[in-house]
Design an enzyme around this catalytic site. Sequence first.
Site, short mmCIF file in Angstrom:
data_model
loop_
_atom_site.label_atom_id
_atom_site.label_comp_id
_atom_site.label_asym_id
_atom_site.label_seq_id
_atom_site.Cartn_x
_atom_site.Cartn_y
_atom_site.Cartn_z
CG ASP A 1 -9.44 2.73 -0.17
OD1 ASP A 1 -8.91 1.65 -0.47
OD2 ASP A 1 -8.89 3.59 0.54
CG ASP B 1 -2.18 0.73 1.11
OD1 ASP B 1 -2.30 1.52 0.15
OD2 ASP B 1 -3.07 0.55 1.97
C1 DGJ Z 1 -5.85 1.94 1.91
C2 DGJ Z 1 -6.30 0.70 1.20
O1 DGJ Z 1 -6.82 1.02 -0.05
C3 DGJ Z 1 -7.28 -0.04 2.07
O2 DGJ Z 1 -7.78 -1.16 1.38
C4 DGJ Z 1 -6.59 -0.44 3.34
O3 DGJ Z 1 -5.57 -1.36 3.06
C5 DGJ Z 1 -6.04 0.78 4.03
N1 DGJ Z 1 -5.23 1.58 3.15
C6 DGJ Z 1 -5.22 0.39 5.24
O4 DGJ Z 1 -4.64 1.46 5.83
#
Ligand code: DGJ
Length: 707
Positions: free
Chosen positions: A512, A447
């Site tokens: 997200d 990430d």
């Molecule tokens: C952003 C990601 O897109 C989410 O799926 C998740 O992993 C969060 N970060 C965790 O902080």
Amino acid sequence: MSSLSPFYTLTSLKQTLLFDTRKGKPALAYWGEPIIDVNSLGNQFRDAEHIGLPALPAVPRSICLTPVLSEGFFGSPGLQVHRFDCSWDTNPTLIEVIEGPSSLEFGSRCDAHGIELHQRVHLNDADVIEFQTSLINRAASSLCVDSCSAITVGLPYDFNSILSLHGRWGLEFQPQRTVVGQGTFVIENRTGRTSHDSSPTMLIGDSNSSQNAGQVYGFHLGWSGNYQLRYEALATGQKAVQLGELLLPGEVILEPHETYVSPIAYLSFSNAGFNGLSQHFHAHVNAVLVGGSSNLNKPVHFNTWEALYFSHDLSRLFTLAERAAAVGAERFVLDDGWFKGRKSDQSSLGDWTPDPVKYPDGLKPLIDKVEALGMEFGLWVEPEMVNPDSDLYRAHPDWVLRPSSEDAALARHQLVLDIARAEVQEYLFQSVSDLLSQNRIAYLKWDMNRVIHQPTGQDGRPSVSRYVRSLYALLAKLRKAFPHVVIESCASGGGRADFGILRYTDRIWPSDSNDALDRLRIQQGFSYLFPVSVMGSHVGPRKCHLTGRELSMQLRAGVAMLGHMGIECDLTQLNDDELDTLKSALATYKHWRWLTMSGDFFRLEVDDSESACQFVAQDGSAVLVSYALLDSRRPILPRRLKLVGLEAAQAYQVELIWPVKNKFHDFCQEIISTPVMGEVLMQWGIELPRLLPGSIITFALRAAPSR
Ligand code: DGJ
């Protein structure tokens, strides 16, 4: 090395590229439908001089691959450099062409300015053309590179309709059509990552191009940092498209004999509309970019994020793992919240060891449990970042990117590590390697949760270019050391989705937002470039966390099965009916994933209030068609859904495969009980039942034996 010919060709069954070198510079003079007799095509080219241009120098008709102002090109130059004595006006001349089986390399030199330029072109089996330009400083003084595009190409005059992909966090990849008269359309990104805002992509057609018909040209820059893509409609009528890295002042300075290598620009042409173009890009991703690691049997994920956020508790995790395995998950991914001191997003990034309170015996008990339930284990990491409240930052406050005159600004409470520094690279390689070698981890979700708007390195110079190259190097090193580990690229959802990062990763998290209705739009936009084999798609909670909208399990699961399916909700909160529906959705996904992962993908032409797509098996033996109604802006009678890409004279047995049980079954079975000819399905279509907004329906077609 060959002596120079006036023309060079690259050709495949679907496209021909003809390069004209007669002006001492390589120019893509023809690019389009295959031409068998390229010599007669070359004979058609006339110099523009004889036309007698009013008040203009004798400009060449074709735009060269790296045009500069001093040759009479008034669009954006492909190369801008200067030296500290202020000399700047370089004008390289072609000196050699190296011909490979399906590639060309043009070498040019500007002796007056001491530079050498190499443009590499490669037309691959997926019908995607890779362009990359390298610049070498051959003089004894430093050379500042202000810009050096991967490529500039001219397009036929009528091609003025640009499809590009834009958005924001939680709603990425929204298609936008722009028609340009005279003037410039520019996509610029300064966010330090690929961005949620604008994909480095332009798909260009004429007024007739549609999803399934017409000629279209595709351009994508494989780069996960700052970039600039320009479409220029010049006064001459010429259309120039240019792609390259966007360099900040003083970002690239070449010392004598140093080389700058541009990102790779990926181009393709199709005469089968935007779907044809997407199919080329999809084939390229599957065969070339993730080819080495691709297993098309993509396992169903269970991801802990929206079920737990930071509240990790081993007994809850065990329960979730049991429920996940029971409904059919095959990979359990422990998301953010597992490492030392991490209670919220305000601390601990940088300290990559399991939290001793939440995981007193490390990750082993959870991994053992997950594996005993028949699943693989995956782990979330965000290595490029550090929270000020972390052991790493307390030990090395100087390791972050920060402006020279002020403190670095936080975003999501975190700072960006200067990963171009050798000691930072080493720390990150070691931390991630320790995790991977001490635990049985099959998958990493990598990430990156903030933009880089203060990208000043230790030497005071901008560092995005170095940052991206260092990220790629780190990932390459990790992949070499742990070739079995599958890596997902995530950046607050789809903030890092491009062909550059896909050379080092295997899956992309497009957004997200797990809101299935928004997801349909995001996934359709995503599909212009990327195949579903790299598209994570999860069943979110009943009430979507980003939009607050309540959506049925039938819809959530029906949408997720159109990608690399996963579950991302608290399974202990689902009722029996929802669990049953989810279970049958996972079984349906598993049954058909061979087709969704390897078939040709088509976006079907429907209205804004609908979404429809189709997968056709490579051998034509099976087809999947999915239709969703997003809202109620529809007439009373449901539409007939016309299919594409079928064999007209082939009969197909049609079956409703999703939802598995509902009131539409009888209706559908009645109209599809006997095999239907391909020509009927394409010209008349499938009669759809009357659906409520927020519904999805999916059919499978199998080629029926001829009677
Ligand atoms: C952003 C990601 O897109 C989410 O799926 C998740 O992993 C969060 N970060 C965790 O902080």
